[in-house]
Enzyme design. Sequence first.
Site, PDB file in Angstrom:
ATOM      1  CG  HIS A 277       4.254  -2.355   5.630  1.00 24.45           C
ATOM      2  ND1 HIS A 277       4.098  -0.826   5.754  1.00 24.45           N
ATOM      3  CD2 HIS A 277       3.006  -2.610   5.261  1.00 24.45           C
ATOM      4  CE1 HIS A 277       3.069  -0.487   5.680  1.00 24.45           C
ATOM      5  NE2 HIS A 277       2.070  -1.584   5.460  1.00 24.45           N
TER       6      HIS A 277
ATOM      7  CD  GLN B  30       2.425   3.673   3.075  1.00 21.33           C
ATOM      8  OE1 GLN B  30       2.337   4.388   1.982  1.00 21.33           O
ATOM      9  NE2 GLN B  30       3.692   3.436   3.641  1.00 21.33           N
TER      10      GLN B  30
ATOM     11  CG  ASN C  53      -1.889  -0.966   1.171  1.00 23.52           C
ATOM     12  OD1 ASN C  53      -2.405  -1.317   0.036  1.00 23.52           O
ATOM     13  ND2 ASN C  53      -2.173  -1.718   2.382  1.00 23.52           N
TER      14      ASN C  53
END
Length: 115
Positions: free
Chosen positions: A100, A94, A87
């Site tokens: 990540h 996000q 994201n």
Amino acid sequence: MTEPSVFTRIIRGEIPADVVAETDRVLAVTDINPQAAVHVVVFPKTGEYRDVSELAAAEPDLLAELVSVAKAVAAEKAGGEYRLIFNTGAGAGQTVFHVHAHVLAGNLEEKSLVG
Ligand code: AMP
């Protein structure tokens, strides 16, 4: 100074986490709010990159290592077939601005692409 991200706090041992894989530079932990039967977040131990674009531009080898760890997690937990999601930006879902990847596998049919 910005606040350390939740992932930095996990790396420092300030927050408990279920670690599923680790290298010198990358950590993988079970997502605290799973969206699939297998849901692991994989992130670099450095918190200096907000998203995958920044990481790719600055340290492509570290991004490749992150993807390699994601693959290994999926091989162990999901037979090697998985969805890998980054994201990127609040509008895309996000919430943690420490790059990540989400590794998602199992019962994905009804799932949206946003973790
Ligand atoms: P994103 O919304 O793409 O930024 O993803 C952040 C992810 O981090 C979400 O799926 C959260 O459930 C997950 N998360 C937040 N805090 C923790 C934590 N303490 N341990 C594991 N996963 C977490």
